[in-house]
Design an enzyme around this catalytic site. Structure first.
Site, PDB file in Angstrom:
ATOM      1  N   PRO A 265      -3.477  -0.273  19.021  1.00 14.78           N
ATOM      2  CG  PRO A 265      -5.472  -1.328  18.447  1.00 14.78           C
ATOM      3  CD  PRO A 265      -4.719  -0.785  19.620  1.00 14.78           C
TER       4      PRO A 265
ATOM      5  CE1 TYR B 216      -4.647   3.600   9.390  1.00 12.63           C
ATOM      6  CE2 TYR B 216      -5.151   3.265  11.705  1.00 12.63           C
ATOM      7  CZ  TYR B 216      -4.429   2.937  10.583  1.00 12.63           C
ATOM      8  OH  TYR B 216      -3.469   1.945  10.658  1.00 12.63           O
TER       9      TYR B 216
ATOM     10  CE  LYS C  70       4.747   2.732  13.470  1.00 14.59           C
ATOM     11  NZ  LYS C  70       4.558   2.207  12.114  1.00 14.59           N
TER      12      LYS C  70
ATOM     13  CE1 TYR D  22      -0.678   3.471   9.874  1.00 17.15           C
ATOM     14  CE2 TYR D  22       0.356   2.513   7.925  1.00 17.15           C
ATOM     15  CZ  TYR D  22      -0.656   2.510   8.874  1.00 17.15           C
ATOM     16  OH  TYR D  22      -1.629   1.548   8.821  1.00 17.15           O
TER      17      TYR D  22
ATOM     18  CG  HIS E  97      -2.148  -0.822   1.043  1.00 21.24           C
ATOM     19  ND1 HIS E  97      -3.275  -0.661   1.804  1.00 21.24           N
ATOM     20  CD2 HIS E  97      -2.420  -1.821   0.175  1.00 21.24           C
ATOM     21  CE1 HIS E  97      -4.202  -1.530   1.420  1.00 21.24           C
ATOM     22  NE2 HIS E  97      -3.707  -2.257   0.437  1.00 21.24           N
TER      23      HIS E  97
HETATM   24  C1  PHB Z   1      -5.611  -4.681  10.960  1.00 20.43           C
HETATM   25  O1  PHB Z   1      -5.702  -4.877   9.750  1.00 20.43           O
HETATM   26  O2  PHB Z   1      -5.970  -5.540  11.786  1.00 20.43           O
HETATM   27  C2  PHB Z   1      -5.089  -3.379  11.435  1.00 20.43           C
HETATM   28  C3  PHB Z   1      -4.603  -2.468  10.504  1.00 20.43           C
HETATM   29  C4  PHB Z   1      -4.143  -1.239  10.943  1.00 20.43           C
HETATM   30  C5  PHB Z   1      -4.148  -0.938  12.285  1.00 20.43           C
HETATM   31  C6  PHB Z   1      -4.613  -1.843  13.209  1.00 20.43           C
HETATM   32  C7  PHB Z   1      -5.089  -3.078  12.787  1.00 20.43           C
HETATM   33  O3  PHB Z   1      -3.707   0.286  12.685  1.00 20.43           O
END
Ligand code: PHB
Length: 389
Positions: free
Chosen positions: A292, A200, A296, A384, A72
């Site tokens: 989460p 997000y 990280k 990130y 990505h």
């Molecule tokens: C996930 O795909 O489970 C996932 C992706 C990004 C995050 C947290 C979890 O920041």
């Protein structure tokens, strides 16, 4: 000695450390409490920093990730209908890989099996001993039998609830913790992703995250109060809530379906220092937990493994203690920066129960600044995709 390094914990960090050490000609034994099926049933993170991608390749476990993972180049951060694109590739020259932790773990088991590595499952009552003597020992029970292994070093890769961290005397540990007043309810569903990149989403109803595993498997989350249980959340309730938290242009494209997994995880930031106690070294969740929101957790475990495998190889192959002496400080410098980023992402995107009216305005202003400032976007992107090792 029975082996050179005993690794407590057969999750991704223990397996990756073992794999890298074995390739360097160092003997290991992995002790895991649960079955392989149980380890592989845990649905965890899905995003790999590029440094993690390269480390997995170096460990000889990159083939399926490179074939089946999705690189990505960016992500979306949104505030109601305002959508800000963070273009990792343009801002940092790097990208991330969408590839589930479960898949990484499976690949590591396969590689370790192919190398004939020793992974003991169903190990109970682990005790880590003699950490300040000429050799360490680990005692445990396996199939009702008491066993003892001697080794040069012990790696504690046994997670937040494991025995390794607690082996360091309490008065020698410094713990830092922030508990957030909400959790994430996550579902897996065999449906096509609502968007080609992650979203997000900050909204007046709370946070939501649209993530994915592949072209027909999504991982979606909503922020929920800590008192909620999975039973409180029917699929229908989940979809209704998720839809109203993501931007309306995405909501219009949302395809729903039955969930095939549903779980709630509380959010916490935690660090225990130091990461070394004599012949014992802590790795990953055994020493630190991140919420989460910044993706990280697994990536920080991978950088710990990177530092520790180098340090142990220097100690065991070149007779130099420099690396192991530096391990704790070196790993902690990177850990604290990832702590900061994960905390900031969490604060920027979640609604806190009982918060004042000022808080929502601060989130809004942060998003507005991101939308208008390339410098702000680059700062987010740099963190990130992962800070350098
Ligand atoms: C996930 O795909 O489970 C996932 C992706 C990004 C995050 C947290 C979890 O920041």
């Amino acid at each position: 000695m029975d082996t050179q390094v005993v690794i407590i914990g057969g999750g991704p960090s223990g397996l990756l450390l073992s794999q890298l050490l074995n390739r360097a000609g160092i003997a290991t034994v992995i002790l895991e409490r649960s079955t392989r099926e149980h380890v592989l049933s845990r649905i965890r993170a899905g995003i790999l920093e590029w440094g993690s991608v390269e480390l997995l390749r170096e460990a000889g476990v990159g083939a399926r990730m490179d074939a089946e993972g999705f690189a990505h180049d960016g992500t979306w951060i949104t505030d109601a209908d305002r959508m800000v694109h963070i273009d990792f590739k343009a801002l940092t020259g790097k990208r991330v890989m969408v590839y589930g932790q479960t898949e990484v773990t499976q690949d590591l088991y396969a590689a370790q099996d192919a190398m004939g590595a020793t992974i003991l499952h169903g190990v109970e009552d682990v005790r880590i001993l003699d950490l300040d003597g000429p050799q360490a020992a680990v005692e445990f029970t396996l199939n009702g039998e008491k066993r003892r292994l001697t080794c040069a070093y012990v790696a504690g890769c046994d997670g937040f609830h494991g025995v390794s961290r607690r082996t360091i005397p309490e008065e020698k540990r410094r713990e830092f913790e922030r508990v957030y007043p909400f959790g994430w309810l996550g579902i897996l569903s065999r449906t096509p992703p609502v968007n080609d990149e992650l979203i997000y989403a900050n909204s007046p109803h709370g946070f939501a995250l649209a993530s994915m595993r592949n072209a027909n498997l999504v991982r979606y989350y909503v922020q929920v109060p800590l008192r909620d249980t999975v039973e409180d959340w029917s699929d229908e309730r989940f979809w209704t809530e998720f839809r109203r938290r993501i931007p309306s242009s995405a909501a219009a494209k949302l395809i729903t379906g039955p969930s095939i997994e549903k779980s709630i995880a509380p959010l916490r930031s935690f660090v225990s220092e130091p990461l070394r106690w004599g012949r014992l070294f802590l790795v990953g969740d055994a020493a630190h937990i991140v919420p989460p929101t910044g993706a990280k957790g697994l990536n920080l475990a991978a950088s710990d493994v990177f530092y520790l495998h180098q340090a142990l190889t220097e100690a065991l192959k070149q007779n130099s203690d420099k690396g192991i002496d530096a391990y704790s400080d070196r790993a902690l410098r990177r850990i604290w920066k990832a702590m900061r980023f994960s905390w900031q992402m969490t604060t920027m995107l979640h609604r806190f129960d009982g918060e004042d009216s000022f808080a929502a305005q601060m989130r809004r202003a942060t998003l507005a600044h991101l939308a208008e400032s390339e410098t702000a976007r680059r700062d987010l992107a740099e963190n990130y995709v992962g800070l350098p090792y």
